[in-house]
Design a protein around this motif. Structure first.
Motif, PDB file in Angstrom:
ATOM      1  N   VAL A  76       0.844  -1.201   0.000  1.00  0.00           N
ATOM      2  CA  VAL A  76       0.000   0.000   0.000  1.00  0.00           C
ATOM      3  C   VAL A  76       0.877   1.248   0.000  1.00  0.00           C
ATOM      4  CG1 VAL A  76      -1.879   1.232   1.169  1.00  0.00           C
ATOM      5  CG2 VAL A  76      -1.852  -1.271   1.166  1.00  0.00           C
ATOM      6  N   VAL A  77       1.954   1.244   0.801  1.00  0.00           N
ATOM      7  CA  VAL A  77       2.885   2.384   0.793  1.00  0.00           C
ATOM      8  C   VAL A  77       3.469   2.561  -0.612  1.00  0.00           C
ATOM      9  CG1 VAL A  77       5.132   3.221   1.629  1.00  0.00           C
ATOM     10  CG2 VAL A  77       3.451   2.321   3.255  1.00  0.00           C
ATOM     11  N   LYS A  78       3.856   1.462  -1.258  1.00  0.00           N
ATOM     12  CA  LYS A  78       4.420   1.552  -2.606  1.00  0.00           C
ATOM     13  C   LYS A  78       3.401   2.107  -3.600  1.00  0.00           C
ATOM     14  CE  LYS A  78       7.878  -2.035  -1.994  1.00  0.00           C
ATOM     15  NZ  LYS A  78       8.222  -3.454  -2.192  1.00  0.00           N
ATOM     16  N   ALA A  79       2.137   1.762  -3.447  1.00  0.00           N
ATOM     17  CA  ALA A  79       1.093   2.276  -4.348  1.00  0.00           C
ATOM     18  C   ALA A  79       0.813   3.752  -4.099  1.00  0.00           C
ATOM     19  CB  ALA A  79      -0.191   1.459  -4.183  1.00  0.00           C
ATOM     20  N   ASN A  80       0.902   4.182  -2.838  1.00  0.00           N
ATOM     21  CA  ASN A  80       0.558   5.566  -2.483  1.00  0.00           C
ATOM     22  C   ASN A  80       1.733   6.532  -2.564  1.00  0.00           C
ATOM     23  OD1 ASN A  80      -2.062   4.724  -1.941  1.00  0.00           O
ATOM     24  ND2 ASN A  80      -1.726   4.556   0.258  1.00  0.00           N
ATOM     25  N   ASP A  81       2.948   6.036  -2.391  1.00  0.00           N
ATOM     26  CA  ASP A  81       4.164   6.864  -2.366  1.00  0.00           C
ATOM     27  C   ASP A  81       4.176   7.922  -1.275  1.00  0.00           C
ATOM     28  OD1 ASP A  81       5.832   5.690  -4.268  1.00  0.00           O
ATOM     29  OD2 ASP A  81       4.862   6.763  -5.919  1.00  0.00           O
ATOM     30  N   VAL A  82       3.367   7.729  -0.230  1.00  0.00           N
ATOM     31  CA  VAL A  82       3.390   8.619   0.929  1.00  0.00           C
ATOM     32  C   VAL A  82       3.290   7.774   2.192  1.00  0.00           C
ATOM     33  CG1 VAL A  82       2.366  10.588  -0.286  1.00  0.00           C
ATOM     34  CG2 VAL A  82       0.888   9.023   0.986  1.00  0.00           C
ATOM     35  N   LEU A  83       3.834   8.328   3.275  1.00  0.00           N
ATOM     36  CA  LEU A  83       3.705   7.678   4.577  1.00  0.00           C
ATOM     37  C   LEU A  83       3.833   8.723   5.666  1.00  0.00           C
ATOM     38  CD1 LEU A  83       6.795   7.430   5.936  1.00  0.00           C
ATOM     39  CD2 LEU A  83       6.991   5.656   4.217  1.00  0.00           C
ATOM     40  N   CYS A  84       3.315   8.386   6.822  1.00  0.00           N
ATOM     41  CA  CYS A  84       3.463   9.241   7.996  1.00  0.00           C
ATOM     42  C   CYS A  84       3.961   8.366   9.130  1.00  0.00           C
ATOM     43  CB  CYS A  84       2.133   9.899   8.357  1.00  0.00           C
ATOM     44  SG  CYS A  84       2.280  11.080   9.729  1.00  0.00           S
ATOM     45  N   VAL A  85       5.049   8.787   9.772  1.00  0.00           N
ATOM     46  CA  VAL A  85       5.592   8.048  10.903  1.00  0.00           C
ATOM     47  C   VAL A  85       5.116   8.728  12.176  1.00  0.00           C
ATOM     48  CG1 VAL A  85       7.676   7.228  12.056  1.00  0.00           C
ATOM     49  CG2 VAL A  85       7.611   7.376   9.550  1.00  0.00           C
ATOM     50  N   ASN A  86       4.412   7.943  13.009  1.00  0.00           N
ATOM     51  CA  ASN A  86       3.859   8.416  14.270  1.00  0.00           C
ATOM     52  C   ASN A  86       4.636   7.795  15.426  1.00  0.00           C
ATOM     53  OD1 ASN A  86       0.963   9.643  13.513  1.00  0.00           O
ATOM     54  ND2 ASN A  86       1.387   7.880  12.188  1.00  0.00           N
ATOM     55  N   TRP A  87       5.415   8.604  16.163  1.00  0.00           N
ATOM     56  CA  TRP A  87       6.111   8.101  17.345  1.00  0.00           C
ATOM     57  C   TRP A  87       5.114   8.108  18.496  1.00  0.00           C
ATOM     58  CZ3 TRP A  87       8.938  10.119  13.455  1.00  0.00           C
ATOM     59  CH2 TRP A  87      10.170   9.520  13.166  1.00  0.00           C
ATOM     60  N   LEU A  88       4.836   6.923  19.040  1.00  0.00           N
ATOM     61  CA  LEU A  88       3.766   6.779  20.019  1.00  0.00           C
ATOM     62  C   LEU A  88       4.164   7.225  21.417  1.00  0.00           C
ATOM     63  CD1 LEU A  88       2.160   3.367  18.976  1.00  0.00           C
ATOM     64  CD2 LEU A  88       1.701   5.679  18.104  1.00  0.00           C
ATOM     65  N   SER A  89       3.166   7.720  22.153  1.00  0.00           N
ATOM     66  CA  SER A  89       3.297   8.069  23.564  1.00  0.00           C
ATOM     67  C   SER A  89       3.139   6.809  24.401  1.00  0.00           C
ATOM     68  CB  SER A  89       2.185   9.038  23.990  1.00  0.00           C
ATOM     69  OG  SER A  89       2.049  10.115  23.133  1.00  0.00           O
ATOM     70  N   ALA A  90       3.620   6.859  25.634  1.00  0.00           N
ATOM     71  CA  ALA A  90       3.567   5.702  26.526  1.00  0.00           C
ATOM     72  C   ALA A  90       2.139   5.179  26.706  1.00  0.00           C
ATOM     73  CB  ALA A  90       4.175   6.053  27.880  1.00  0.00           C
ATOM     74  N   HIS A  91       1.152   6.050  26.666  1.00  0.00           N
ATOM     75  CA  HIS A  91      -0.231   5.604  26.877  1.00  0.00           C
ATOM     76  C   HIS A  91      -0.858   4.998  25.607  1.00  0.00           C
ATOM     77  CE1 HIS A  91      -1.118   9.549  25.103  1.00  0.00           C
ATOM     78  NE2 HIS A  91      -2.316   9.070  24.822  1.00  0.00           N
ATOM     79  N   GLN A  92      -0.082   4.869  24.526  1.00  0.00           N
ATOM     80  CA  GLN A  92      -0.614   4.349  23.267  1.00  0.00           C
ATOM     81  C   GLN A  92      -0.226   2.893  22.991  1.00  0.00           C
ATOM     82  OE1 GLN A  92       0.695   7.840  20.732  1.00  0.00           O
ATOM     83  NE2 GLN A  92      -1.342   7.403  19.880  1.00  0.00           N
ATOM     84  N   ARG A  93       0.012   2.118  24.028  1.00  0.00           N
ATOM     85  CA  ARG A  93       0.336   0.705  23.837  1.00  0.00           C
ATOM     86  C   ARG A  93      -0.773  -0.007  23.052  1.00  0.00           C
ATOM     87  NH1 ARG A  93       2.208  -3.842  28.173  1.00  0.00           N
ATOM     88  NH2 ARG A  93       1.984  -5.592  26.739  1.00  0.00           N
ATOM     89  N   GLY A  94      -2.014   0.321  23.331  1.00  0.00           N
ATOM     90  CA  GLY A  94      -3.139  -0.282  22.613  1.00  0.00           C
ATOM     91  C   GLY A  94      -3.088   0.023  21.122  1.00  0.00           C
ATOM     92  N   THR A  95      -2.664   1.236  20.770  1.00  0.00           N
ATOM     93  CA  THR A  95      -2.531   1.611  19.359  1.00  0.00           C
ATOM     94  C   THR A  95      -1.441   0.775  18.697  1.00  0.00           C
ATOM     95  OG1 THR A  95      -3.266   3.866  19.844  1.00  0.00           O
ATOM     96  CG2 THR A  95      -2.077   3.532  17.774  1.00  0.00           C
ATOM     97  N   SER A  96      -0.339   0.586  19.404  1.00  0.00           N
ATOM     98  CA  SER A  96       0.740  -0.246  18.877  1.00  0.00           C
ATOM     99  C   SER A  96       0.255  -1.665  18.625  1.00  0.00           C
ATOM    100  CB  SER A  96       1.923  -0.261  19.851  1.00  0.00           C
ATOM    101  OG  SER A  96       2.920  -1.157  19.400  1.00  0.00           O
ATOM    102  N   ASP A  97      -0.414  -2.244  19.613  1.00  0.00           N
ATOM    103  CA  ASP A  97      -0.932  -3.609  19.468  1.00  0.00           C
ATOM    104  C   ASP A  97      -1.938  -3.704  18.321  1.00  0.00           C
ATOM    105  OD1 ASP A  97       0.611  -4.608  21.551  1.00  0.00           O
ATOM    106  OD2 ASP A  97      -1.010  -4.468  23.033  1.00  0.00           O
ATOM    107  N   LEU A  98      -2.816  -2.719  18.238  1.00  0.00           N
ATOM    108  CA  LEU A  98      -3.841  -2.701  17.195  1.00  0.00           C
ATOM    109  C   LEU A  98      -3.215  -2.754  15.804  1.00  0.00           C
ATOM    110  CD1 LEU A  98      -6.942  -2.283  16.643  1.00  0.00           C
ATOM    111  CD2 LEU A  98      -6.437   0.171  16.581  1.00  0.00           C
TER     112      LEU A  98
END
Length: 183
Positions: A76-98
């Motif tokens: 999908v990244v190769k098809a879109n040629d764009v990406l966003c890198v999100n450095w997670l906060s300590a309270h975002q463990r659930g987001t990482s797992d998801l």
């Protein structure tokens, strides 16, 4: 000499004398920031938890993102040629797992959890992330099992002024950091 020939020559010159297991075990002791790399565009919207992200240079502002070639998000990244890198906060463990696929939540539903917006490329960024860097992919190469993306940073957002600790991964477990006192 083609790019692939250079990679192959380097691989043959510096043949690894360690196993995958040894390599993984060694890196398990390194601390890495936990990020979610997202994309949106003609190929669709997608995201994946990723720890293989690094800055390359400030002029021009460029990141390196490594992603397993078997990952759905890679294509999908190769098809879109764009990406966003999100450095997670300590309270975002659930987001990482998801975004690591825990619970097998469909991709579209992953973005329905949390607060997501866009910057200049249209790739989603998490409003709860410490830092988000919105990028256009300028180069991609295949190295072993992974694609290595070089991405030019076009926009940023940060919550550095707020006191949020980073989410990191070390010894096969989530952790966070605390500043040390100056000597």
């Amino acid at each position: 000499m083609t790019h692939d020939a250079v990679i192959e020559a380097v691989a043959q010159t510096f043949e690894s004398s360690i196993s995958d297991a040894e390599f993984r075990e060694a890196l398990a002791h390194a601390v890495t920031a936990v990020t979610v790399v997202t994309t949106d565009g003609p190929g669709g919207m997608a995201g994946v938890t990723c720890s293989a992200v690094a800055s390359v240079c400030a002029d021009p502002p460029t990141l390196l993102v490594c992603m397993n070639r078997r990952s759905y998000v890679n294509g999908v990244v190769k098809a879109n040629d764009v990406l966003c890198v999100n450095w997670l906060s300590a309270h975002q463990r659930g987001t990482s797992d998801l975004f690591a696929g825990v619970g097998a939540v469909p991709m579209k539903e992953r973005f329905e959890r949390g607060n997501w917006r866009t910057l200049s490329t249209g790739a989603p960024y998490s409003e709860d992330a410490l830092v988000a860097l919105d990028c256009r992919v300028v180069s991609a190469m295949e190295v072993g099992t992974h694609s290595v993306f070089l991405a030019r940073v076009l926009a940023t957002t940060t919550h550095a002024a707020e006191h949020r600790d980073p989410l990191v991964y070390c010894k096969r477990s989530y952790a966070t950091t605390q500043p040390t006192a100056h000597a």
